[in-house]
Each structure stands twice: as structure tokens, then as C-alpha cells.
Design an enzyme around this catalytic site. Structure first.
Site, short mmCIF file in Angstrom:
data_model
loop_
_atom_site.label_atom_id
_atom_site.label_comp_id
_atom_site.label_asym_id
_atom_site.label_seq_id
_atom_site.Cartn_x
_atom_site.Cartn_y
_atom_site.Cartn_z
N MET A 56 -19.43 -4.86 -28.91
CA MET A 56 -18.46 -3.88 -28.41
C MET A 56 -18.85 -3.25 -27.08
O MET A 56 -18.18 -2.34 -26.60
CB MET A 56 -18.23 -2.79 -29.45
CG MET A 56 -17.71 -3.29 -30.76
SD MET A 56 -16.18 -4.21 -30.57
CE MET A 56 -15.96 -4.80 -32.22
N CYS A 57 -19.93 -3.73 -26.46
CA CYS A 57 -20.34 -3.19 -25.16
C CYS A 57 -19.47 -3.75 -24.04
O CYS A 57 -19.16 -4.93 -24.04
CB CYS A 57 -21.80 -3.53 -24.88
SG CYS A 57 -22.95 -2.53 -25.80
N GLU A 62 -27.81 -0.73 -22.53
CA GLU A 62 -28.51 -1.57 -21.56
C GLU A 62 -29.99 -1.20 -21.48
O GLU A 62 -30.85 -2.07 -21.41
CB GLU A 62 -27.83 -1.48 -20.19
CG GLU A 62 -26.50 -2.19 -20.11
CD GLU A 62 -25.34 -1.53 -20.86
OE1 GLU A 62 -24.30 -2.19 -21.04
OE2 GLU A 62 -25.46 -0.36 -21.28
N ASP A 64 -44.44 -12.47 -26.96
CA ASP A 64 -44.47 -13.92 -26.75
C ASP A 64 -45.57 -14.32 -25.78
O ASP A 64 -46.27 -15.31 -25.99
CB ASP A 64 -43.11 -14.40 -26.22
CG ASP A 64 -43.11 -15.90 -25.96
OD1 ASP A 64 -43.41 -16.67 -26.89
OD2 ASP A 64 -42.79 -16.29 -24.83
#
EC number: 4.6.1.17
Length: 160
Positions: free
Chosen positions: A75-76, A116, A130
Site C-alpha cells: 500500500m506504499c 522508506e 550476508d
């Protein structure tokens, strides 16, 4: 269902209409923390991470994550970001170190940039993991939260 902002009259999901909102300068600061071992910290300090500098790669990934937020959070609204920056701060912990990752995201627009900023630090934390997992897989990505936001109808929010 009509009381929900992201549901239409038929009870189906919708993106909120922001066309009538005012354009304002909006900022958001988010933070994530990673608990890492002494071995990971020492490897970073000595340039021993075979994939390269994990904070540099995490920063690039975080910026990319901020720009792609509307692609992964349904929904952004797509937002034309005008700035994204990071801070990485190591702090000695009882067992190992904590790496605090902070992102500041800015735009002039009709909707905020909280998601964001949160996406930016989340992607940065995952990328850091990672980059360093070959040294130690026991790292823990801890709390991720909104530190502050400014602009828009709801004004300023500061996490207490």
C-alpha cells in the site's frame, strides 16, 4: 470495512488517494541494531571480510531498499526520494558489539517516508549479515524502529 483507510466500499484493498494533500518537506529517521561477535568486529576492523567492507555494501543496499519500498510494501505510494543517508556506529556490548544502523530519508511530497526509512535500515541490516555470515552466523538483527518523522498533516513524531 468502510472505516479502514486502505479498504474500499466493497471491502477490497486500495491505495489511499493522496491527491488533495499538500506537498511538504518530509523526513524520517529509522534505526536497526545488529548484535555481532568479537570475531566479526575484529574481522571488519582488520579488513578480513572476504566480500569487502560490509557497511559500504549495506549502505548501497539500504539506499536501493528505500527506493524500492513501494515495490515490496503493497500500500506504499512510489515516492521521489530526494535524499537518503546512513550512519553506522559500533558500540561495545556485554558479549561482542552492537552495530547501530541509522537511515535518514527525505522528500518533498504528499505522503511520508517512514516506510522508506524502515525498509532502508532493514535491507542494510540483512545485507550486513550476508556480508559477514562466513565469519559468524550467530549475529542477531535486533530492534528496528522509527526514531523520528517530520512533515505532513500529523506533524513531528519522536520515539521516546
Amino acid at each position: 470495512m468502510n472505516n479502514f483507510t486502505h479498504w474500499n466500499e466493497e471491502g477490497r484493498p486500495k491505495m489511499v488517494d493522496i491527491s488533495a494533500k499538500e506537498i511538504t518537506t518530509r523526513t524520517a529517521i529509522a534505526r536497526s541494531t545488529i548484535l555481532l561477535s568479537d570475531a566479526v568486529y575484529e574481522a571488519i576492523q582488520q579488513g578480513g571480510i572476504k566480500k569487502g567492507d560490509p557497511t559500504q555494501v549495506a549502505q548501497i543496499a539500504g539506499i536501493m531498499g528505500a527506493k524500492k519500498t513501494a515495490d515490496i510494501i503493497p500500500m506504499c505510494h512510489p515516492i521521489m526520494l530526494q535524499g537518503t543517508d546512513f550512519q553506522f556506529d559500533y558500540e561495545k556490548a556485554m558479549n561482542g558489539y552492537e552495530l547501530h544502523i541509522q537511515a535518514t530519508v527525505k522528500c518533498s511530497g504528499k505522503t511520508g517516508v517512514e516506510m522508506e526509512a524502515l525498509t532502508a535500515v532493514s535491507v542494510a541490516a540483512l545485507t550486513f549479515y550476508d556480508m559477514c555470515k562466513a565469519v559468524d552466523k550467530t549475529m542477531v538483527i535486533k530492534e528496528t524502529y522509527l526514531v523520528e518523522k517530520t512533515g505532513g498533516k500529523s506533524g513531528t513524531f519522536v520515539h521516546k
